[in-house]
Structure formats: C-alpha cells, structure tokens
Design a protein around this motif. Structure first.
Motif: not given
Length: 88
Positions: A79-80, A34-38, A40-41
């Motif tokens: 998103i929030k 999740e962190r890697i994907l986030a 990367a946007g």
C-alpha cells in the motif's frame, strides 16, 4: 440491477440497467486499468509475494502469529509503495 463492465482486453465499457445497456469502445482503456481499479478501491498485488509466507505457514516454519504479522507487513508495504515517499 445496475452493472458496469470494463473489459480491458477488448477496451470496451458496458453499462447495463433495467432499461437496457450501452456499450462503448474506449481506445487506451487497458492503459487505465490500474487507476480504474484503484479508484474503485481494489488493490492488486503480486500473489507470488505471499506464496512463500503461505508455504512457510503450511510447513509450520511460521506460527499463526508470525504468519499474520508478516502478511500484514507485506500488505502495508505494498500500500505504501503506491504513494509518493513524501506521503509515507
């Protein structure tokens, strides 16, 4: 061409370019998905949340304006939810 591949299933990182490639096993990589994907946007959402909206739009129980309004509301809520309450 440059390419970076994160294989979360096998916990392998691969970097490729015109000169060749390198592959590295990274234990615990799947826990960082999740962190890697986030970073990367890339935003991951549960598509089932949208399923009802699409069905309502197809069944013409929602018109186009209502559909887009509710769709944007779901996306913004998602998103929030990714941020601490103090930032919302």
């Amino acid at each position: 061409m440059d390419r970076i591949i994160f294989d979360f299933e096998t916990e392998t990182f691969t970097a490729e370019n015109d000169d060749g490639s390198i592959q590295q096993k990274i234990p615990g990589l799947k826990n960082s998905r999740e962190r890697i994907l986030a970073d990367a946007g890339i935003m991951m959402m549960d598509a089932s949340e949208m399923g009802d909206l699409f069905r309502q739009f197809q069944d013409v129980t929602l018109d186009q304006e209502e559909f887009f309004e509710k769709l944007m509301e779901k996306i913004l809520d998602h998103i929030k939810s990714q941020y601490h309450d103090s930032l919302n």
